[in-house]
Design a protein around this motif. Structure first.
Motif, short mmCIF file in Angstrom:
data_model
loop_
_atom_site.label_atom_id
_atom_site.label_comp_id
_atom_site.label_asym_id
_atom_site.label_seq_id
_atom_site.Cartn_x
_atom_site.Cartn_y
_atom_site.Cartn_z
N ILE A 51 0.94 -1.22 -0.03
CA ILE A 51 0.05 -0.03 -0.06
C ILE A 51 0.96 1.27 0.02
O ILE A 51 1.80 1.24 0.77
CB ILE A 51 -0.88 -0.04 1.13
N HIS A 52 0.54 2.43 -0.64
CA HIS A 52 1.11 3.50 -0.79
C HIS A 52 1.32 4.41 0.49
O HIS A 52 2.38 4.52 1.15
CB HIS A 52 0.80 4.26 -1.97
N GLY A 53 0.29 4.59 0.92
CA GLY A 53 -0.08 5.32 2.09
C GLY A 53 -0.31 4.77 3.37
O GLY A 53 0.55 4.24 4.18
N CYS A 54 -1.62 4.55 3.84
CA CYS A 54 -2.07 3.90 5.21
C CYS A 54 -3.45 3.43 5.24
O CYS A 54 -3.96 3.58 4.20
CB CYS A 54 -2.02 5.12 6.27
N VAL A 55 -3.60 2.74 6.36
CA VAL A 55 -5.10 2.12 6.37
C VAL A 55 -5.41 3.13 7.64
O VAL A 55 -4.79 3.04 8.53
CB VAL A 55 -5.03 0.71 6.86
N PRO A 56 -6.30 4.06 7.42
CA PRO A 56 -6.74 4.96 8.19
C PRO A 56 -7.44 4.63 9.64
O PRO A 56 -8.21 3.67 9.35
CB PRO A 56 -7.84 5.92 7.53
N VAL A 57 -6.90 4.89 10.43
CA VAL A 57 -7.43 4.35 11.81
C VAL A 57 -7.39 5.75 12.98
O VAL A 57 -6.72 6.60 12.78
CB VAL A 57 -6.35 3.47 12.49
N THR A 65 1.32 26.95 11.65
CA THR A 65 0.13 26.78 10.88
C THR A 65 0.33 25.74 9.34
O THR A 65 -0.63 25.26 8.80
CB THR A 65 -0.49 28.08 10.24
N HIS A 66 1.60 25.25 9.23
CA HIS A 66 1.89 24.71 8.22
C HIS A 66 2.00 23.18 8.56
O HIS A 66 1.98 22.15 7.57
CB HIS A 66 3.18 25.03 7.55
N VAL A 67 1.88 22.64 9.76
CA VAL A 67 2.08 21.25 10.33
C VAL A 67 0.88 20.69 9.65
O VAL A 67 -0.59 20.71 9.80
CB VAL A 67 2.01 21.26 11.78
N GLU A 68 1.01 19.44 8.98
CA GLU A 68 0.18 18.40 8.57
C GLU A 68 0.23 17.25 9.73
O GLU A 68 1.00 16.38 9.43
CB GLU A 68 0.32 18.06 7.03
N VAL A 69 -0.88 17.05 10.03
CA VAL A 69 -0.97 16.05 11.34
C VAL A 69 -1.34 14.64 10.70
O VAL A 69 -2.25 14.37 9.73
CB VAL A 69 -2.01 16.20 12.16
N PRO A 70 -0.41 13.67 10.81
CA PRO A 70 -0.72 12.50 10.21
C PRO A 70 -1.59 11.50 10.69
O PRO A 70 -1.83 11.94 11.97
CB PRO A 70 0.96 11.69 10.32
N ASN A 71 -2.05 10.59 10.06
CA ASN A 71 -2.96 9.62 10.78
C ASN A 71 -2.29 9.03 11.87
O ASN A 71 -1.15 8.72 11.59
CB ASN A 71 -3.46 8.79 9.67
N SER A 72 -3.20 8.45 12.69
CA SER A 72 -2.37 7.68 13.70
C SER A 72 -1.79 6.28 13.23
O SER A 72 -0.86 5.88 14.03
CB SER A 72 -3.57 7.21 14.60
N TYR A 73 -2.19 5.87 12.12
CA TYR A 73 -1.55 4.79 11.67
C TYR A 73 0.14 4.92 11.61
O TYR A 73 0.73 3.73 11.76
CB TYR A 73 -1.85 4.54 10.11
N TYR A 74 0.64 6.12 11.40
CA TYR A 74 2.14 6.26 11.25
C TYR A 74 2.85 6.11 12.44
O TYR A 74 4.00 5.65 12.47
CB TYR A 74 2.58 7.63 10.53
N ASN A 75 1.99 6.30 13.87
CA ASN A 75 2.68 6.08 14.91
C ASN A 75 2.59 4.52 15.37
O ASN A 75 3.46 4.04 15.78
CB ASN A 75 1.90 6.85 16.08
N LEU A 76 1.41 3.90 15.02
CA LEU A 76 1.06 2.59 15.47
C LEU A 76 1.79 1.66 14.54
O LEU A 76 1.86 0.54 14.91
CB LEU A 76 -0.36 2.55 15.26
#
Length: 622
Positions: A395-401, A478-489
């Protein structure tokens, strides 16, 4: 029928062939082409295994670069060996080395598969020399005559080139590209052409690729985003020269309404020269014009798609009347690099008639570009949102969680799609939209844009895209883009096992292979005890300051998984002249206790099903 059963059962016992994985190539054709030619480092590995102790390391490198770039290296050799006898001896030695290497690389394949890989004009000669018994005195003159005539008939160069191309083909049996061929780099079209002629490949769609698929499918939102990125990275030539799309009307609109604006100067790498003043001014104005059109189109899309839950991204509405300040999250910021000349404060998302005409013309041009459609048709035929292949989930990106690791969903028409179901929905929608383009504002077309930037998009993987803030607000917070929790988990083994189970993969033997997020300097691409592998290491030059390397590739053969670290690529000419390969380190991720065979692969399962059918037919016949 009996012969076919014997053949298929024998194939099951061959060693598993080599798969190579790449991701986030981002238009860097020269580096990509080099990695294809060197088999992700596999060619050097095989040369060393075969010739160590017989050839010096320098001789091994010379042989490797001959395999990578046969035409160019032949020219260099012939310029150095001016004596006829010296050149003839070099030809004879090189024939022998290449034939031995070819035989070594072909050991995993049936003779019929090898024959298909050989150059048609040299099939007979190659097979005779490849399988010859050189210890039999009766045939020594026979083989000597063949090689001598290859030289005498001025076919030596063509024969060497054919052998090298066959070796290139055999060292990697199948290639996986895990997303983002497009944007930033100068030549994604050349990458697509190369892939279209590659012997075996699959593609996973990346978020940047979606913009080009969406543009070909008639999405004005994707067209605007695509053109803005091309202007931002000084790559408008891809659109005009490679795909034949005329930007004159956009340029005229930009010239009418916009001036020089440092915030919209193109981003250049250290290797790029500054454009001439007139060209820089034109790019800067186009950049502003298409960015404003994009923000207007996005605001209208957010209004008609409340189910996307993106109301907080309507930022033109948050400008003050003078368009000099903006209020976000109850805090007011001054606007920098403002260019809102065509934005009506009363109706900020309404396009001017001229803007509407330009975006309609551009959308028509993208959807009717023959070359773009040829490339995107290939992308659709070979591509997917995800792939399960030999117990690996690509998978390129993530599985949203969410933060607890529970699958997040997108609700459409009263039904919520999560996990694998979300991927399947979005892929089905993309295929439907591409095959049957309707209006520019229907749900299917809007979902193409959502894949690029939506908060639950598996390809984007962040809560919001702060493009507006990065252009117009100086405060970096203001430029910060918050990643999905997948990237921490994804560092956690239990979480990765859950992901594998969701896609029907045995967690005990499966892996997740990701791209999309460059692995920063000092961080490991191997996570969750080797179950999660991230192979975006910085093919794209703008990322190499962050990654410190030139990318990763992954090899999966009968011995296991091996991660290959690449150094930044300079130029093709320099690589050939200086024999500068870009493979720096190889790291074993997982090693098989016993060599994996074809029987243990997805192809092996298909062959076993064929064998069972043939055996049943044979039994019935008997």
């Amino acid at each position: 029928m009996t012969t076919e059963i014997i053949n298929l059962k024998a194939i099951l016992n061959l060693p598993k062939s080599t798969e190579a994985f790449m991701s986030d190539i981002h238009g860097e054709f020269a580096a990509f082409d080099h990695v294809l030619r060197n088999g992700s480092g596999n060619t050097r590995i095989k040369i060393h295994a075969l010739f160590n102790g017989r050839l010096t390391l320098h001789k091994q490198k010379l042989l490797a670069f001959l395999v990578y770039y046969p035409s160019e290296r032949l020219q260099i050799v012939k310029s150095q060996l001016t004596a006829a006898d010296d050149l003839q001896q070099w030809y004879l030695n090189t024939f022998s080395e290449l034939l031995e290497l070819l035989k070594f690389c072909a050991s995993k394949y049936t003779r019929s598969k090898l024959r298909k890989a050989l150059a048609p004009e040299f099939v007979y000669i190659t097979e005779e020399l490849l399988y010859g018994d050189y210890n039999t005195q009766d045939k020594q003159n026979y083989y000597a005559q063949i090689t001598q005539d290859i030289i005498n008939l001025n076919s030596a160069d063509q024969f060497i080139i054919a052998l090298c191309h066959t070796i290139q083909r055999l060292v990697v049996d199948h290639l996986h590209v895990v997303g983002d061929i497009y944007d930033r780099g100068p030549a994604p079209d050349k990458i697509m052409e190369r892939l279209m002629h590659y012997h075996s490949v699959d593609l996973q769609w990346g978020n940047h690729d979606i913009l080009w698929l969406g543009a070909a499918a008639g999405s004005p939102l994707c067209v605007a985003n695509l053109l803005r990125i091309c202007a931002r990275y000084n790559n408008l030539a891809i659109v005009e020269d490679a795909y034949g799309i005329n930007l004159r009307h956009l340029s005229m609109l930009a010239e009418k309404y916009y001036q020089d604006n440092p915030g919209f100067h193109p981003k250049l790498t250290a290797h790029e020269s500054q454009p001439a003043a007139a060209e820089l001014a034109q790019i800067t104005k186009i950049h502003q014009a298409i960015a404003i059109i994009q923000f207007k189109l996005e605001g209208a899309a957010i209004d008609r798609r409340p189910e996307f839950q993106m109301q907080d991204r309507k930022l033109l509405t948050q400008l003050n009347a003078e368009q000099t300040k903006i209020t976000l999250h109850q805090q007011t910021y001054p606007i920098v690099n403002g260019c809102f000349q065509t934005v009506d404060p009363q109706h900020p998302y309404r396009l001017l008639p001229e803007e509407q005409e330009v975006i309609e013309q551009l959308t028509q041009a993208f959807s009717h570009s023959e070359k773009l459609h040829r490339h995107m048709d290939f992308f659709m035929a070979k591509g997917s949102m995800y792939l399960v292949y030999n117990n690996n989930l690509l998978i390129h990106g993530c599985v949203p969680v969410d933060k607890k690791g529970q699958f997040e969903g997108l609700t459409l028409k009263g039904h919520t799609y999560r996990g694998k179901a979300l991927f399947d929905l979005l892929e089905q929608n993309l295929r439907t939209s591409y095959a049957n383009p309707q209006r520019s504002d229907d749900l299917a077309t809007d979902l193409l844009w959502y894949l690029w930037t939506g908060p639950k998009s598996p390809l984007f993987g962040k809560r919001s895209m702060t493009t507006f803030e990065r252009y117009f607000i100086a405060d970096p917070q203001t430029h910060v883009e918050v990643p999905n929790s997948y990237y921490n988990l994804r560092h956690d083994v239990k979480f990765i096992n859950k992901i594998l189970g969701e896609f029907g993969i045995d967690p005990h033997i499966g892996h997740v292979i990701n791209g999309h997020t460059p692995v920063k300097r000092g961080c490991s691409p191997i996570m969750a005890d080797g179950k999660m592998l991230v192979i975006d290491g910085g093919f794209s030059k703008p990322y190499q300051k962050t990654t410190g390397i030139g990318g990763y590739t992954l090899l999966y053969n009968s011995y296991g998984l091996q991660l290959v670290t690449l150094q930044p690529f300079t130029t093709r000419h320099q690589a050939i002249a200086q024999l500068s390969d870009i493979v720096s380190t190889k790291r074993v991720v997982e090693q098989e206790v016993a060599r994996k065979t074809v029987a243990q692969t997805d192809i092996g399962q298909q062959l076993q099903a064929q064998i069972a059918q043939l055996q049943a037919l044979l039994k019935t016949y008997n």
